[in-house]
Design a protein around this motif. Sequence first.
Motif, PDB file in Angstrom:
ATOM      1  N   TRP A 122       0.831  -1.197   0.000  1.00 13.85           N
ATOM      2  CA  TRP A 122       0.000   0.000   0.000  1.00 13.85           C
ATOM      3  C   TRP A 122       0.868   1.251   0.000  1.00 13.85           C
ATOM      4  CZ3 TRP A 122      -1.133   4.448   2.574  1.00 13.85           C
ATOM      5  CH2 TRP A 122      -2.365   5.049   2.296  1.00 13.85           C
ATOM      6  N   LEU A 123       1.916   1.255   0.826  1.00 12.09           N
ATOM      7  CA  LEU A 123       2.817   2.409   0.872  1.00 12.09           C
ATOM      8  C   LEU A 123       3.533   2.623  -0.463  1.00 12.09           C
ATOM      9  CD1 LEU A 123       4.302   1.884   4.434  1.00 12.09           C
ATOM     10  CD2 LEU A 123       2.861   3.805   3.690  1.00 12.09           C
ATOM     11  N   ASN A 130       2.398   1.784  -3.405  1.00 14.56           N
ATOM     12  CA  ASN A 130       1.405   2.331  -4.333  1.00 14.56           C
ATOM     13  C   ASN A 130       1.111   3.795  -4.033  1.00 14.56           C
ATOM     14  OD1 ASN A 130       1.167  -0.076  -5.748  1.00 14.56           O
ATOM     15  ND2 ASN A 130      -0.527  -0.810  -4.480  1.00 14.56           N
ATOM     16  N   MET A 131       1.053   4.153  -2.760  1.00  7.70           N
ATOM     17  CA  MET A 131       0.792   5.537  -2.369  1.00  7.70           C
ATOM     18  C   MET A 131       1.900   6.446  -2.897  1.00  7.70           C
ATOM     19  SD  MET A 131      -0.752   8.054  -0.929  1.00  7.70           S
ATOM     20  CE  MET A 131      -2.073   7.358   0.014  1.00  7.70           C
ATOM     21  N   SER A 132       3.124   5.972  -2.825  1.00  9.19           N
ATOM     22  CA  SER A 132       4.247   6.804  -3.279  1.00  9.19           C
ATOM     23  C   SER A 132       4.240   6.985  -4.798  1.00  9.19           C
ATOM     24  CB  SER A 132       5.577   6.201  -2.833  1.00  9.19           C
ATOM     25  OG  SER A 132       5.877   5.037  -3.571  1.00  9.19           O
ATOM     26  N   ASN A 178       1.466   7.126  -6.593  1.00  4.41           N
ATOM     27  CA  ASN A 178       0.270   7.924  -6.912  1.00  4.41           C
ATOM     28  C   ASN A 178       0.033   8.930  -5.793  1.00  4.41           C
ATOM     29  OD1 ASN A 178      -0.516   6.279  -9.277  1.00  4.41           O
ATOM     30  ND2 ASN A 178      -0.785   4.690  -7.727  1.00  4.41           N
ATOM     31  N   PRO A 179       0.936   9.889  -5.631  1.00  2.00           N
ATOM     32  CA  PRO A 179       0.801  10.822  -4.500  1.00  2.00           C
ATOM     33  C   PRO A 179      -0.472  11.660  -4.593  1.00  2.00           C
ATOM     34  CG  PRO A 179       2.569  11.512  -5.978  1.00  2.00           C
ATOM     35  CD  PRO A 179       2.068  10.200  -6.482  1.00  2.00           C
ATOM     36  N   THR A 180      -0.923  12.095  -3.448  1.00  3.32           N
ATOM     37  CA  THR A 180      -2.124  12.918  -3.365  1.00  3.32           C
ATOM     38  C   THR A 180      -1.865  14.051  -2.376  1.00  3.32           C
ATOM     39  OG1 THR A 180      -4.460  12.926  -2.761  1.00  3.32           O
ATOM     40  CG2 THR A 180      -3.073  11.361  -1.598  1.00  3.32           C
ATOM     41  N   TRP A 226      -3.831  10.973   4.434  1.00  5.59           N
ATOM     42  CA  TRP A 226      -4.153   9.551   4.370  1.00  5.59           C
ATOM     43  C   TRP A 226      -3.815   8.885   5.696  1.00  5.59           C
ATOM     44  CZ3 TRP A 226       0.145   6.569   5.212  1.00  5.59           C
ATOM     45  CH2 TRP A 226       1.388   7.135   4.927  1.00  5.59           C
ATOM     46  N   LEU A 284      -2.971   4.916   7.244  1.00  2.00           N
ATOM     47  CA  LEU A 284      -2.763   3.483   7.067  1.00  2.00           C
ATOM     48  C   LEU A 284      -2.780   2.870   8.465  1.00  2.00           C
ATOM     49  CD1 LEU A 284      -2.075   0.933   5.470  1.00  2.00           C
ATOM     50  CD2 LEU A 284       0.336   1.599   5.612  1.00  2.00           C
ATOM     51  N   THR A 290       5.021  11.960   7.499  1.00  2.00           N
ATOM     52  CA  THR A 290       4.080  10.987   8.049  1.00  2.00           C
ATOM     53  C   THR A 290       4.168  10.927   9.564  1.00  2.00           C
ATOM     54  OG1 THR A 290       4.279   9.654   6.043  1.00  2.00           O
ATOM     55  CG2 THR A 290       3.386   8.555   7.983  1.00  2.00           C
TER      56      THR A 290
END
Length: 176
Positions: free
Chosen positions: A14-15, A17-19, A21-23, A27, A29, A125
Amino acid sequence: LQYDRNIRDAACEWLENMSKNPTDKPWVLFVSFVCPHFPLVAPPEFFRMYPPESLPMAQLRGDGEFPDHPVLRTLREVQNYEDHFRDEAHVRTAMAAYYGMVSFLDDNIGRILATLDRVCLTDDTAIIYTADHGDNLGARTFWGKSNMYDESAGVPLIMKGPGIAAGKRVATPVSL
């Protein structure tokens, strides 16, 4: 054990993928492991870190060393883990397995934190580590939780991240 490995791997994925596709949106987790809980079975490489014969026995186990109160007697009857141990060597083996499970937990958390570093998300984070209870681990012949002795009721709360002073210790009790 496999459940915790799966959770660890899913969190790392998940991390990653998050990196990719940053937003701009915040968020969360939430990662929840099962270890260390009964049954006390640690991965061999972590169990071997704690030779049972080298571990001190849990404290306050002998007759007269702990309060003999009707509520505590009833709790021992209901949660009769102690009845399953053959001798002190067996108790020490259970303790070694518990410690091994804690080290397995530490390793899983370490892998998630390493992924956070690798994908460059650490600096932005907030990381919060806590647990739902401690474990008596044989003290006063209790195992698990369900009483208010420090071993059972004490929970860790460790935080790191933006705006959190590094190395600061707070003596204030925390609760969930």
